[in-house]
Design a protein around this motif. Structure first.
Motif, short mmCIF file in Angstrom:
data_model
loop_
_atom_site.label_atom_id
_atom_site.label_comp_id
_atom_site.label_asym_id
_atom_site.label_seq_id
_atom_site.Cartn_x
_atom_site.Cartn_y
_atom_site.Cartn_z
N LEU A 135 0.83 -1.20 0.00
CA LEU A 135 0.00 0.00 0.00
C LEU A 135 0.86 1.25 0.00
O LEU A 135 0.68 2.19 -0.80
N LEU A 136 1.86 1.22 0.95
CA LEU A 136 2.76 2.38 1.04
C LEU A 136 3.50 2.60 -0.29
O LEU A 136 3.66 3.72 -0.76
N PHE A 137 3.98 1.48 -0.90
CA PHE A 137 4.74 1.60 -2.16
C PHE A 137 3.87 2.21 -3.25
O PHE A 137 4.29 3.08 -4.01
N THR A 138 2.60 1.76 -3.27
CA THR A 138 1.70 2.28 -4.30
C THR A 138 1.45 3.77 -4.10
O THR A 138 1.47 4.56 -5.05
N ILE A 139 1.24 4.16 -2.82
CA ILE A 139 1.04 5.58 -2.55
C ILE A 139 2.26 6.38 -3.02
O ILE A 139 2.16 7.41 -3.69
N GLY A 140 3.46 5.84 -2.66
CA GLY A 140 4.70 6.54 -3.06
C GLY A 140 4.79 6.64 -4.57
O GLY A 140 5.08 7.70 -5.13
N ALA A 141 4.57 5.53 -5.27
CA ALA A 141 4.70 5.53 -6.73
C ALA A 141 3.73 6.52 -7.35
O ALA A 141 4.10 7.29 -8.25
N SER A 142 2.47 6.49 -6.87
CA SER A 142 1.50 7.43 -7.41
C SER A 142 1.96 8.85 -7.17
O SER A 142 1.86 9.72 -8.05
N GLY A 143 2.49 9.09 -5.97
CA GLY A 143 2.98 10.44 -5.66
C GLY A 143 4.06 10.86 -6.63
O GLY A 143 4.03 11.99 -7.16
N VAL A 144 5.00 9.97 -6.91
CA VAL A 144 6.09 10.30 -7.84
C VAL A 144 5.51 10.66 -9.22
O VAL A 144 5.94 11.60 -9.87
N LEU A 145 4.51 9.88 -9.62
CA LEU A 145 3.98 10.09 -10.97
C LEU A 145 3.08 11.30 -11.04
O LEU A 145 3.00 11.95 -12.09
N ILE A 146 2.38 11.60 -9.98
CA ILE A 146 1.33 12.61 -10.07
C ILE A 146 1.81 13.99 -9.64
O ILE A 146 1.51 14.99 -10.29
N ARG A 147 2.54 14.06 -8.53
CA ARG A 147 2.87 15.37 -7.98
C ARG A 147 3.98 16.05 -8.78
O ARG A 147 4.82 15.40 -9.37
N ARG A 148 3.91 17.42 -8.80
CA ARG A 148 4.92 18.17 -9.54
C ARG A 148 6.01 18.72 -8.64
O ARG A 148 7.13 18.90 -9.09
#
Lengths: 99, 631
Positions: A12-25
């Motif tokens: 779960l944590l990894f997915t949150i992190g990955a999404s953050g990397v991809l989404i946030r500027r």
């Protein structure tokens, strides 16, 4: 408690992190998300160590922490100098490598 | 004795080296050095000749191996000489006439400041021509062949400040090159067929070779002969070659070099004997050229060009005789030798006339010169009588033999060839009488030139008249000397072989017919040019005359077919190159460029999109691994 639950949490944590990397500027947030992914890996490693009953996973987790600490130093330095040069911490603004 | 053979070549070669490298300090002695070395070569030739006469007919040939030129496994090229009766005949002709023309040039080129160089070139020519005729293999013959081509180029363009001379030299060189290609291909074919190109093995092995191969080699040799001997279709250079100094025209473009093609065909007789088709082509080329040159000779007003047409025609006789096979080989060479005498004499006479007439070449501006130049008149006149075949003189014997041999070919072919040679004899009588009448008879027609200098015709100096007198002796007596007891035939027979053929008519009939056509030719010429005054400006003339003045449109033909055709060919090749070849290359490059342009869009510089591809890639890899494990 069943150690598999720790693995779920790590995923779960990894997915949150990955999404953050991809989404946030914002470079700082991206950076923190990378840390989150690293720590999710650490959690998974420690959980595996526990499940298999040996210390290999814990040792690798220590290595990861050391590498993460070094990476933080360099990464933050890059972000600071990036911010100084272009007054923005957006990763999309740093696209000089584009042809 | 055989060690002397190399000396034949060495003397003029030394002369060429000394004169061409010696520089200006040799200017005053250069012509003497050149003449002396040519004479030394002639004396060597005479010594070898007397030695050869002392031996039996079968072991007269001498061989000298000088050194191995290219000794490689399976390929042996030697610098080796072979002096047999055929080579000996040529050696004496080349060095003898060559020496006389050297002497003549001393007077003729007296006022030319580049005389030393001229003699250097003449010596170079002699050396190359001697290599050509005494080589014992085709590769060394090729060396001489190219050497005479070079000397011819240098001498035609000797007055290179005249654009016409420079162009003529280039033209001669280029046309000759076409023939030279033929010779080189023939030599390559010989090597693949026989594994060697020495005369002995090649000519001895023709019996075991297929006719197709012999025909191919024969045709290539004929192409070479056509180039060097100015035969149709490679005849166009000879007329322009008259731009060279007159001694050059006499030596190279009348007596010796242009007969190299005849030598080549007679020398390669064994090949042609085994290839009747090639022989037929040789005969046709000879017959066509014989009439072609004669017709051109009738229309030219330039004395040297009229003689050049005549040379072409007479060599046509020789080629025709050589194409008849063993019936004609001996007569081809015999006519070659007598022609060497009288045509060189005629050219020297023409040079003497020009010398006295301020280098005027237009015969319509001569007239009545016999009073002013008695020696030239008599020597030229004897040459004239010899070439038309006046009874008892050289040309009578040698040309008559060729006409008889043509009839003796047998069948329809024999009749056709015989008639052509007879017709040629009539035209020869016509154009030579015309030259004679226009130059030496009638009223004087010369006028002061643009600057008001009226020519003062005068006899040439001794150095010029003596060679003319000697050649006139040859023109008168050589034929009879050769013919008494068939001397020349017995001399050459061991080399060329001889066959009498089947004459459909007796020799006496042929001789009588020759006399009749001779009289007709002379009579027509006299009616046209002797009876009434000759206009100083050429009349328009008939269609044939105008065509003949333009060398029967040879240059127009070459221009339309070869130059234009070549241009079209190049243009279409360039088009194919641009569209097809470049199209493929450029198309490949463009499609690669387009593809990479699209691929380049993936590199957008946004770190997050790289991250997506990383994640995507990792996800695909993991999915693939899991899938493989599941399977």
């Amino acid at each position: 408690m069943n150690p598999v639950n720790y693995l779920y949490l790590a995923a779960l944590l990894f997915t949150i992190g990955a999404s953050g990397v991809l989404i946030r500027r914002n470079a700082i947030v991206v950076f923190m998300c990378i840390e989150l992914m690293l720590n999710a890996c650490n959690l998974a490693l420690v959980a595996f160590s526990r499940m298999h009953g040996n210390l290999d996973g814990q040792i690798i987790a220590f290595f990861t922490m050391v590498v993460a600490a070094a990476e933080v130093v360099i990464g933050l330095a890059i972000i600071v100098s990036l911010f100084r040069s272009r007054h923005s911490a957006s990763v999309d603004d740093a696209s000089l490598m584009k042809l | 004795m055989e060690n002397l053979i190399a000396l034949l070549v060495a003397a003029p070669l030394l002369g060429a080296a000394v004169l061409l490298c010696g520089g200006r300090r040799l200017d005053r002695a250069g012509h003497w050095i050149g003449t002396a070395l040519a004479a030394a070569s002639f004396v060597t030739g005479v010594v070898l000749f007397t030695d050869m006469l002392g031996r039996g007919a079968e072991d007269r040939a001498l061989h000298q191996h000088l050194y191995s030129w290219i000794p490689v496994e399976g390929f042996q090229a030697d610098v080796a000489f072979q002096l047999d009766q055929l080579s000996m005949t040529f050696v004496l002709l080349i060095t003898g006439v060559g020496t006389l023309i050297h002497i003549y040039s001393i007077g003729y080129m007296e006022h030319d400041e580049r005389r030393r160089r001229f003699f250097g070139y003449l010596n170079l020519f002699l050396a190359a021509m001697l290599i050509l005729v005494i080589a014992d293999n085709y590769l060394l013959l090729y060396v001489g062949w190219e050497g005479v081509g070079l000397a011819s180029y240098l001498l035609i363009g000797f007055w290179q400040h005249k654009p016409s001379a420079a162009t003529a030299a280039k033209k001669a060189f280029l046309v000759n090159r076409v023939g030279d290609m033929g010779l080189s291909i023939a030599i390559m074919l010989m090597f693949t067929t026989f594994g060697t190109f020495a005369f002995g093995p090649v000519l001895g092995a023709t019996g075991d070779t297929s006719e197709g191969k012999l025909t191919a080699i024969g045709l290539m040799l004929l192409l070479a002969a056509c180039g060097k001997s100015a035969q149709v279709p490679l005849q166009s250079w000879l007329g322009d070659a008259m731009e060279g100094p007159t001694p050059v025209s006499a030596l190279i473009h009348a007596a010796t070099m242009v007969t190299a093609g005849v030598y080549l065909i007679v020398r390669s007789g064994a090949i042609f004997n085994g290839a009747p088709d090639a022989q037929l082509v040789v005969v046709v080329v000879g017959a066509v050229t014989l009439l072609f040159g004669a017709i051109v000779g009738c229309a030219k007003d330039d004395i040297k060009k009229a003689l050049a047409g005549s040379t072409m025609s007479q060599i046509g006789y020789m080629i025709l005789a050589a194409g008849l096979g063993p019936i004609g080989y001996v007569f081809a060479i015999m006519h070659l030798v007598t022609h060497g005498f009288f045509k060189a004499g005629l050219f020297l006479g023409a040079g003497s006339v020009m010398h006295g007439m301020n280098d005027e070449v237009d015969m319509r501006k001569y007239g009545g010169l016999r009073k002013y130049m008695p020696v030239t008149f008599v020597t030229f006149g004897l040459g004239y009588l010899a070439i038309i075949g006046f009874p008892g003189l050289s040309g009578f014997f040698s040309k008559d033999m060729i006409i008889e041999a043509a009839f003796a070919k047998g069948g329809t072919e024999g009749w056709i060839l015989g008639s052509v040679t007879l017709l040629g004899a009539a035209i020869t009588a016509f154009y030579m009488t015309r030259v004679m009448l226009l130059t030496f008879f009638g009223e004087k027609r010369w006028q002061p030139d643009a600057e008001g200098h009226e020519p003062h015709p005068h006899e040439s100096p001794k150095s010029m008249t003596i060679p003319m007198i000697v050649l006139a002796f040859g023109s008168v007596f050589a034929g009879g000397f050769f013919s008494i007891g068939d001397r020349f035939m017995h001399w050459l027979e061991p080399v060329t072989g001889h066959d009498h053929g089947h004459a459909p008519v007796s020799a006496a009939t042929v001789t009588a017919a020759t006399m009749v056509v001779l009289v007709i030719g002379v009579a027509i010429a006299w009616a046209m040019y002797g009876r009434k005054p000759v206009p100083a400006v050429a009349p328009r003339g008939s269609l044939l005359t105008r065509a003949a003045r333009r060398d029967l449109l040879q240059d127009d033909f070459n221009h339309v077919v070869l130059v234009r055709g070549g241009e079209h060919l190049t243009r279409s090749l360039v088009y194919v190159d641009h569209t097809l070849v470049d199209g493929v290359v450029n198309g490949t490059a463009a499609s690669m460029g387009g593809l990479s342009g699209r691929l380049r869009k993936l590199q957008n510089g946004y770190a997050r999109s790289y991250a997506v591809s990383m994640f995507g890639g990792a996800a695909v890899l993991i999915a693939a691994t899991l899938l493989m494990r599941a399977v």
